[in-house]
Write an enzyme that holds these catalytic residues in place. Structure first.
Site, PDB file in Angstrom:
ATOM      1  N   ASP A   1      13.065  -4.694   4.601  1.00 52.76           N
ATOM      2  CA  ASP A   1      12.863  -3.975   5.847  1.00 52.76           C
ATOM      3  C   ASP A   1      13.002  -4.984   6.971  1.00 52.76           C
ATOM      4  OD1 ASP A   1      12.420  -1.340   6.840  1.00 52.76           O
ATOM      5  OD2 ASP A   1      10.478  -1.981   7.592  1.00 52.76           O
TER       6      ASP A   1
ATOM      7  N   PHE B   1      26.180  -3.924  12.659  1.00 46.42           N
ATOM      8  CA  PHE B   1      25.489  -2.642  12.815  1.00 46.42           C
ATOM      9  C   PHE B   1      24.242  -2.840  13.674  1.00 46.42           C
ATOM     10  CE2 PHE B   1      21.735  -2.974   9.942  1.00 46.42           C
ATOM     11  CZ  PHE B   1      22.012  -4.202   9.369  1.00 46.42           C
TER      12      PHE B   1
HETATM   13  P1  IMP Z   1      15.689  -0.924   8.316  1.00 47.78           P
HETATM   14  O1  IMP Z   1      15.299  -2.215   7.695  1.00 47.78           O
HETATM   15  O2  IMP Z   1      16.808  -0.261   7.583  1.00 47.78           O
HETATM   16  O3  IMP Z   1      14.532  -0.016   8.585  1.00 47.78           O
HETATM   17  O4  IMP Z   1      16.325  -1.344   9.689  1.00 47.78           O
HETATM   18  C1  IMP Z   1      15.805  -0.958  10.898  1.00 47.78           C
HETATM   19  C2  IMP Z   1      16.839  -1.003  11.985  1.00 47.78           C
HETATM   20  O5  IMP Z   1      16.913  -2.333  12.460  1.00 47.78           O
HETATM   21  C3  IMP Z   1      18.255  -0.622  11.585  1.00 47.78           C
HETATM   22  O6  IMP Z   1      18.496   0.732  11.722  1.00 47.78           O
HETATM   23  C4  IMP Z   1      19.058  -1.388  12.606  1.00 47.78           C
HETATM   24  O7  IMP Z   1      19.137  -0.659  13.801  1.00 47.78           O
HETATM   25  C5  IMP Z   1      18.221  -2.610  12.837  1.00 47.78           C
HETATM   26  N1  IMP Z   1      18.688  -3.754  12.040  1.00 47.78           N
HETATM   27  C6  IMP Z   1      18.279  -4.145  10.818  1.00 47.78           C
HETATM   28  N2  IMP Z   1      18.944  -5.245  10.433  1.00 47.78           N
HETATM   29  C7  IMP Z   1      19.785  -5.535  11.436  1.00 47.78           C
HETATM   30  C8  IMP Z   1      20.743  -6.563  11.624  1.00 47.78           C
HETATM   31  O8  IMP Z   1      20.977  -7.432  10.786  1.00 47.78           O
HETATM   32  N3  IMP Z   1      21.407  -6.530  12.791  1.00 47.78           N
HETATM   33  C9  IMP Z   1      21.181  -5.599  13.763  1.00 47.78           C
HETATM   34  N4  IMP Z   1      20.312  -4.627  13.621  1.00 47.78           N
HETATM   35  C10 IMP Z   1      19.609  -4.588  12.472  1.00 47.78           C
END
Ligand code: IMP
Length: 191
Positions: free
Chosen positions: A69, A149
């Site tokens: 996460d 992303f």
């Molecule tokens: P999760 O870990 O999938 O809940 O990620 C949460 C949110 O953080 C994602 O939807 C992205 O918008 C953002 N995010 C996570 N990792 C990255 C990254 O490496 N670069 C840019 N945004 C990120």
């Protein structure tokens, strides 16, 4: 050979992980494992969400697995959007709407320092292990680049001159939070 299921539906994360893992670690994606579910992220901390994701997949498969996460933590916004990064601007998890909200909230604020923080939860032989990676950087004033992303187009890591979205995966891996957490995960397997 170590086989691990990666508990994510995010193809960008899968690509980044595939480029980081050595050949003796065989990563199976949820799609390859035939699992098609929306994994819950109900908690207020990265660590609990990472654990929830790994545990959800472990309950289904009973196999070694890991999840991660990640949140963008902005100093001037007291760590927001943080654990709410995916849904900062609403339930539809729209990357550009999230970026627009960050830029609006930082309007007129000089301190643009921020960090990405990743927590990996590994379930290995039924035990849980955690690994953290942090990447400090700066939020710029408008999108730059089309790769990657999430918040990549507005984040320049310390020591770089371009955003994550202007980098190849290999370049992003030189700086990224995810790479740092994965390096600790790999150290676990080489110990
Ligand atoms: P999760 O870990 O999938 O809940 O990620 C949460 C949110 O953080 C994602 O939807 C992205 O918008 C953002 N995010 C996570 N990792 C990255 C990254 O490496 N670069 C840019 N945004 C990120």
């Amino acid at each position: 050979m170590t086989t691990l299921i990666f508990a994510t539906n995010n193809e960008h994360k899968v690509s980044e992980l595939q480029s980081l893992l050595p050949k003796d670690i065989h990563m199976i994606t949820l799609r390859e494992a035939g699992i098609d579910i929306d994994i819950p992220e109900p908690h207020d901390t990265l660590i609990l969400n990472a654990e929830e994701k790994a545990h959800t997949i472990f309950k289904i498969t009973a196999q070694n697995c890991f999840s991660e996460d990640t949140g963008l933590e902005i100093d001037a916004l007291q760590g927001a959007p943080g654990v709410h990064s995916a849904r900062y601007a609403g339930e539809d998890r729209n990357f550009q709407a999230n970026i627009d909200k960050v830029l609006l909230n930082l309007k007129g604020i000089e301190n643009r320092a921020a960090q990405f923080r990743t927590v990996i939860c590994l379930i290995w032989n039924q035990q849980k292990y955690y690994f953290e990676g942090i990447c400090r950087g700066t939020i710029i004033h408008e999108n730059k680049g089309n790769a990657g992303f999430g918040y990549d187009p507005i984040f320049i890591p310390d020591g770089a001159t371009k955003t994550f979205a202007e980098m190849t995966i290999e370049e992003k891996n030189l700086y990224s939070h995810r790479q740092k957490a994965v390096t600790k995960l790999l150290e676990f397997f080489t110990k």
